[in-house]
Design a protein around this motif. Structure first.
Motif: not given
Ligand SMILES: *Cc1c(COP(=O)(O)O)cnc(C)c1O
Length: 379
Positions: A118, A70-72
């Motif tokens: 994100r 879910g993280d960028e």
């Protein structure tokens, strides 16, 4: 044949290996600990954690900073694919931004446009040993509360001007820096890697993660006067470096100042012979960088075809490589879910297609350099 690179390994490394083999302790132990301490002295970091290579170092750096699905993570496409792969291994998404065509490093002016809800971190690369613009990158990271991981795979011994003082890359200026000891880099242990961080909390987490999440090291148990039972507070990996590799690394570290001095001289030879050439653009230091010259990247004029130049050099007995790859052009990253491309990557693509890497290693003689330059001039 003039090769791209040659590791500088001698008698001292052989003796170091023998010492370890005779000691009866061959995996992560006293040599790894000593190598880590030597690395702290070199970089000025409070903590150094040895691991199996730089890809595993980058993976653990992301995990230790709690970056996951879910993280960028904002990074460059113009890098060895390991940088982006490590972000995928952590379950996060690499977001590619373009480079500055002079430094071949991340262009900090393009970071803000790539930030979303994100975004959790910036993974910047000191490409080919050239320090990236950490000052600008850290300012943006602070403003948006992002973590900064430095991919310093190629940058051992490079320095950056920091508040009027020259400081080693890997102090680190960001949260964590990651180094590689692959033979293509300057200092080698065959394969190997190192993380550096000023944070004791991150240090503790990284040590757990590299060794199956195990609370007590093998060596501590071995040396204990009373029985100790270990515990496993988290799920870790086997990303250990061996004592055999660390012993080589300690000798290599002692050679580093000499190796870098020699590379500066080789750069000067190239500069003398190619600087006046009307068609080629040489890599250069900024007023605030002192690169270790891990690689020498020559920009070609538009009318010259990269492959033709490389084939011509090859026929003259000279190895070369194309410019640094672009991850987003590879099949693995054409799968949409594997990355996000935030903007045009024109400069990155140009750098891959319109530049070549020339032979560069400590044992190169003035004649070797002249041979390469004369071939380029005939061209
Ligand atoms: C070489 C390199 C790596 C990978 O290092 P390994 O030790 O081979 O895992 C990562 N990033 C960059 C920029 C590199 O040049």
């Amino acid at each position: 044949m003039i090769p791209m690179t040659k590791p500088l390994l001698g008698k001292e490394e052989q003796q170091a290996i023998q010492r370890v083999l005779q000691s009866g302790w061959v995996t992560q132990g006293p040599e790894v600990e000593a190598f880590e301490q030597d690395f702290c002295s070199l970089t000025g970091s409070k903590n150094a954690i040895a691991v199996s290579n730089c890809t595993t170092a980058l993976h653990l750096a992301l995990l230790a900073l709690n970056i996951g699905p879910g993280d960028e993570v904002i990074t460059v496409s113009h890098t060895f694919i390991a940088t982006a792969n490590a972000i995928i291994h952590a379950g996060a998404t690499p977001v590619f931004i373009d480079i500055d065509p002079t430094s071949y490093n991340m262009n900090p002016d393009l970071i803000e446009a790539a930030i979303t809800d994100r975004t959790r971190a910036i993974l910047c690369v000191h490409q080919m040993g050239m320090p990236c613009d950490l000052d600008a990158i850290l300012n943006i990271a602070r403003k948006f509360e992002l973590k900064v991981i430095e991919d310093a795979a190629c940058a051992i011994g490079s320095e950056i001007l920091w508040k009027n003082h020259w400081e080693p890359i890997g102090k680190p200026h960001g949260d964590i820096a990651c180094f590689s000891f692959h033979p293509r880099k300057i200092l080698t242990t065959g394969d190997g890697g190192m993380l550096t961080t000023q944070s004791d909390e991150l240090d503790k987490r990284l040590r757990l993660l590299r060794h199956q999440g195990m609370s007590v090291s093998d060596r501590t148990r071995h040396q204990a006067q009373e029985v100790i039972f270990e515990s496993y507070p988290l799920i870790g990996y086997n990303y250990r470096l061996t004592d055999i590799q660390a012993a080589i690394g300690r000798v290599q570290l002692s050679r580093l100042p000499g190796m870098i001095e020699r590379r500066q001289l080789i750069y000067q030879w190239y500069e003398e012979e190619l600087q006046q050439h009307p068609k080629f653009t040489l890599p250069i230091n900024q007023s605030w960088t002192r690169t270790n010259w891990q690689s020498f990247c020559l920009k070609l004029p538009p009318e010259l075809k990269q492959k033709q130049v490389m084939n011509y050099l090859l026929k003259q007995g000279i190895s070369s490589r194309r410019g640094i790859m672009n991850c987003h052009l590879e099949a693995a990253y054409q799968e949409k879910e594997n990355c996000r491309i935030s903007q045009t990557l024109f400069q990155s693509e140009q750098a891959q297609q319109k530049s070549i890497l020339l032979p560069f290693y400590g044992q190169m003689s003035r004649e070797d350099v002249s041979q390469v330059c004369q071939a380029l001039n005939r061209l």
